[in-house]
Motif scaffolding. Structure first.
Motif, short mmCIF file in Angstrom:
data_model
loop_
_atom_site.label_atom_id
_atom_site.label_comp_id
_atom_site.label_asym_id
_atom_site.label_seq_id
_atom_site.Cartn_x
_atom_site.Cartn_y
_atom_site.Cartn_z
N ALA B 231 0.84 -1.21 0.00
CA ALA B 231 0.00 0.00 0.00
C ALA B 231 0.87 1.25 0.00
CB ALA B 231 -0.94 -0.02 1.20
N VAL B 232 1.95 1.21 0.79
CA VAL B 232 2.85 2.36 0.84
C VAL B 232 3.50 2.58 -0.53
CG1 VAL B 232 5.01 3.25 1.82
CG2 VAL B 232 3.32 2.15 3.30
N GLU B 233 3.92 1.46 -1.15
CA GLU B 233 4.61 1.54 -2.43
C GLU B 233 3.73 2.15 -3.51
OE1 GLU B 233 6.69 -1.60 -5.37
OE2 GLU B 233 6.71 -2.13 -3.23
N THR B 234 2.45 1.64 -3.61
CA THR B 234 1.55 2.14 -4.64
C THR B 234 1.22 3.61 -4.42
OG1 THR B 234 0.61 -0.06 -4.74
CG2 THR B 234 -0.60 1.67 -5.89
N SER B 235 0.96 3.96 -3.15
CA SER B 235 0.53 5.34 -2.89
C SER B 235 1.71 6.29 -2.85
CB SER B 235 -0.21 5.41 -1.56
OG SER B 235 0.68 5.16 -0.50
N GLY B 236 2.91 5.74 -2.62
CA GLY B 236 4.08 6.61 -2.51
C GLY B 236 4.07 7.47 -1.25
N ASN B 237 3.21 7.12 -0.30
CA ASN B 237 3.10 7.93 0.91
C ASN B 237 3.13 7.02 2.14
OD1 ASN B 237 2.49 9.64 2.98
ND2 ASN B 237 0.49 10.29 2.16
N PRO B 238 4.26 7.00 2.89
CA PRO B 238 4.35 6.11 4.05
C PRO B 238 3.33 6.44 5.13
CG PRO B 238 6.27 7.55 3.92
CD PRO B 238 5.49 7.76 2.67
N ASN B 239 2.73 7.64 5.07
CA ASN B 239 1.78 8.03 6.12
C ASN B 239 0.43 7.31 6.04
OD1 ASN B 239 3.38 9.73 7.59
ND2 ASN B 239 2.93 11.51 6.31
N VAL B 240 0.18 6.51 4.97
CA VAL B 240 -1.10 5.78 4.94
C VAL B 240 -1.18 4.79 6.10
CG1 VAL B 240 -1.57 6.00 2.47
CG2 VAL B 240 -0.26 4.04 3.31
N LEU B 241 -0.03 4.43 6.66
CA LEU B 241 -0.04 3.49 7.78
C LEU B 241 -0.20 4.20 9.12
CD1 LEU B 241 2.84 1.09 6.70
CD2 LEU B 241 0.43 1.02 6.09
N ASN B 242 -0.10 5.53 9.11
CA ASN B 242 -0.12 6.28 10.36
C ASN B 242 -1.43 7.04 10.52
OD1 ASN B 242 2.50 5.39 10.44
ND2 ASN B 242 3.33 7.31 9.63
N PRO B 243 -1.83 7.31 11.76
CA PRO B 243 -3.04 8.12 11.95
C PRO B 243 -2.81 9.56 11.52
CG PRO B 243 -2.08 7.49 14.08
CD PRO B 243 -1.28 6.80 13.03
N GLY B 244 -3.90 10.25 11.23
CA GLY B 244 -3.81 11.68 11.00
C GLY B 244 -3.91 12.15 9.57
N LEU B 245 -3.92 11.20 8.60
CA LEU B 245 -3.93 11.61 7.19
C LEU B 245 -5.19 12.43 6.86
CD1 LEU B 245 -1.88 11.10 4.97
CD2 LEU B 245 -3.29 9.22 4.15
N GLN B 246 -6.34 11.99 7.45
CA GLN B 246 -7.58 12.70 7.17
C GLN B 246 -7.93 13.71 8.25
OE1 GLN B 246 -11.02 10.16 6.99
NE2 GLN B 246 -12.31 11.73 6.09
#
Lengths: 126, 539
Positions: B231-246
């Motif tokens: 998921a991180v690789e496809t999105s290019g954003n390591p923060n998808v695994l962390n809280p706070g994105l939204q």
């Protein structure tokens, strides 16, 4: 129901205040409340602690523990575990400590153990 | 079986599966309709119509509750939220699941023991009948209406993706078809038919999600860490695994998330259509078993959505999902297409439709029962209506509510629907939960306390929503041109829920009239022991 047409059951003529004041019922109420209240407070505190951490301690929650699995994911999965555990605990507590005493009171009332004046009627069982 | 994975999902291909989707959905409708007609043969009394003769077992009812609860918002919405916003989407599932402990510990069994058909039965048990019943019925109807509107509007936007119908008239036609089918289910089948639809739908939904979860995990060698890495690789954003994105963007959005969390965890146990399900089982013990079953099924399902959401993020990609018709909601169907091609997409789409149909049916019967039983029989006819007339009124109400839902769904089509579901939870938690808890556990609770709490909670939740950015003042608002958003949060719960609890307390201590202590004793004894509880109907 309340003021509706009374349900045609054995409980219609029961003196509930009398039943409420019996030791047996007081014990049932104590056992019920002493389990559900602390448990409700505990899981709500645990849930809000988790939400607060995710909201305000992003760095801590993002700490990687194993591969890509971070503390946030582990705490989140622990919420699932605690929910399942409390469910199982409550069921076993009810089966052991609540159901038998509730059934006893129910049998006594539905056998008309007390009349309106609160006198114990003996010999009437169901 | 070899894992054939198309290189990329071409959205244009989806339209070719329309006929297949319709075929599978038609099959579901045909099968459930036969079952509903068979189940309805025994519908004779009011208890049959509203409470399925109280004849379902705990596991059956638990499955039906899961069917009622896992709406399209749960399945499509949460999968999509995780696919796009990562960890923040996952937090919805946790709130939705933990909330069931409130129902299990504080509400389900006590409610089953004291009530007959509706939530108002319990709330007005030991207080003054008329005012409390009217207030409880109004908040029941309000919650059902918001929930219903969200489901119907959701149906409209789903169709654009699943059936390839993108023009307004075509979507309106589908909303009419969904509404008409729902009216037929509820009219013919009553609670028994509706319950069977929920059970079948829950099994299909959980089975479908299980297959997809297994498939996604198999692709990543059953290694969750690798899936997250994907998921991180496809999105290019390591923060998808962390809280706070939204929700971590500003202090206001953080507070908004707290508010949402409060409404989610306290709203579930006060949703009228969930509460009404507890009357379909013969005893309080079966009500407890129902909740236990639903907790396991719902928990399992939300674990699946974690894998599906990150799976969609890794295999389909957030950009493709956002670009697809249906937007965020299309994550699960697109993942299905990526994994199993048109056949799996057809199955998942049909399940999504069935989900909307079943949830809408459950809401409609709850609203109709509340109107016929609480407002018509107890208030308008003053308790003099016989059960047959009451059921007749309920059936007519079903048609009226169905038509309202169709009209509302067409009108709300394309609106921001997530807020309608959140509003339903916030209204339920504010208007209903304080009064449920007080009347079950607080001896000194009075009629005035109940009235203040219910109207105060309902009113403040709705007013705060009207003054919030969801209605005006932002690009995504319902009325983007105007700006009267003086309340900064999208979720009113953090204000309206404590306010309703406070008003219930204040109204009670200021009430000079005393409540009937005999009724209080009766309610307490009945709720804990099950004395005189409504029995199952014997056929």
């Amino acid at each position: 129901m309340g003021n509706d047409a009374p349900t045609p059951d054995a409980a219609a003529s029961v003196d509930f205040k009398q039943v409420q004041s019996t030791k047996q019922f007081q014990e049932l109420r104590k056992r019920h409340r002493s389990f559900v209240f602390p448990m409700a407070v505990a899981f709500l505190l645990w849930y809000f602690a988790y939400v607060l951490l995710a909201d305000y301690a992003v760095g801590f929650m993002s700490t990687k523990v194993w591969g890509n699995i971070n503390i946030g994911l582990i705490l989140g999965l622990l919420q699932f575990v605690s929910t399942f555990a409390i469910t199982g605990w409550y069921v076993s507590y009810s089966n052991r400590r609540l159901d038998p005493i509730a059934a006893e009171i129910r049998h006594e009332i539905e056998g008309h153990e007390f009349d309106k004046e609160g006198n114990k009627i003996s010999g009437v069982t169901k | 079986m070899t894992l054939m994975i198309p290189a990329a999902v071409d959205v244009a291909d989806l339209k070719e599966t329309t006929l297949l989707n319709m075929g599978i959905f038609g099959l579901f409708v045909a099968v459930t309709m036969i079952i509903v007609i068979k189940a309805s043969r025994n519908n004779k009394t009011a208890a049959d119509y509203y409470a399925a003769g109280r004849s379902f077992t705990g596991p059956q009812n638990g499955t039906a509750i899961a069917g009622d609860y896992l709406s399209a918002a749960s399945f499509l919405g949460i999968t999509g939220a995780i696919a796009i916003n990562g960890y923040d989407g996952f937090m919805y599932s946790i709130g939705f699941l933990v909330a069931w402990l409130v129902a299990l510990l504080l509400v389900a069994e006590l409610l089953r023991n004291t009530g007959k058909f509706t939530m108002a039965d319990v709330l007005s048990f030991r207080l003054k009948q008329r005012p409390v019943r009217i207030a409880a019925a109004i908040s029941t109807l309000a919650v059902c209406f918001f929930y219903l509107l969200a489901q119907m509007a959701g149906a409209g936007s789903l169709i654009s993706l699943l059936l390839g119908i993108s023009d307004w008239g075509g979507q309106a036609l589908v909303i009419i078809v969904v509404g008409a089918l729902m009216i037929m289910y509820v009219l013919i089948g009553g609670m028994k038919g509706t319950t069977w639809v929920q059970i079948i739908k829950a099994m299909l939904l959980i089975a479908g999600a299980a297959v997809m979860t297994f498939w996604v995990l198999a692709i990543y060698g059953f290694n969750l860490s690798d899936l997250l890495g994907g998921a991180v690789e496809t999105s290019g954003n390591p923060n998808v695994l962390n809280p706070g994105l939204q929700y971590g963007k500003t202090e206001t959005s953080k507070l908004d998330f707290m508010s949402l969390g409060l409404a989610l965890v306290l709203g579930t146990a006060a949703l009228p259509h969930v509460l009404m399900r507890f009357y379909t089982v013969p005893t309080a013990k079966e009500a407890r078993k129902s909740v236990v079953w639903s907790i396991w099924l719902i928990g399992l399902f939300y674990l699946f959505t974690l894998v599906l959401g990150y799976g969609a993020a890794a295999l389909v990609g957030a950009d493709t999902i956002k670009a697809a018709p249906g937007g965020v909601n299309s994550a699960a169907p697109l993942l299905a297409f990526h994994l199993g091609g048109p056949l799996l997409l057809g199955f998942i789409s049909a399940v999504a439709f069935a989900t909307i149909l079943a949830v809408v049916a459950g809401l409609t019967i709850t609203a109709a029962a509340s109107f016929a039983h609480d407002i018509y029989a107890s208030v308008i006819a003053k308790g003099k209506a016989d059960a047959d007339t009451e059921v007749k009124v309920a059936r007519r109400t079903v048609v009226v509510i169905g038509l309202l839902a169709i009209a509302g769904g067409i009108f709300a089509n394309g609106q921001n629907v997530a807020f309608l579901v959140a509003l339903a939870f916030a209204v339920a938690a504010s208007a209903n939960l304080p009064t449920i808890v007080y009347s079950l556990f607080w001896r000194k609770f009075t009629t005035q306390g109940a009235i203040w709490s219910m109207y105060g909670g309902l009113g403040s939740a709705i007013i705060l929503i009207a003054l919030s950015p969801v209605v005006s003042g932002a690009k995504t608002s319902m009325i983007p041109g105007a700006n009267f958003a003086i309340f900064p949060l999208s979720n009113p719960g953090i204000v309206s829920i404590p306010l309703a609890f406070f008003l219930g307390w204040l109204g009670s201590v200021l009430d000079k009239k005393l409540e009937d202590t005999t009724k209080q004793a009766e309610m307490e004894v009945r709720s804990l022991t099950g004395v005189g509880a409504e029995k199952a109907v014997d056929h």
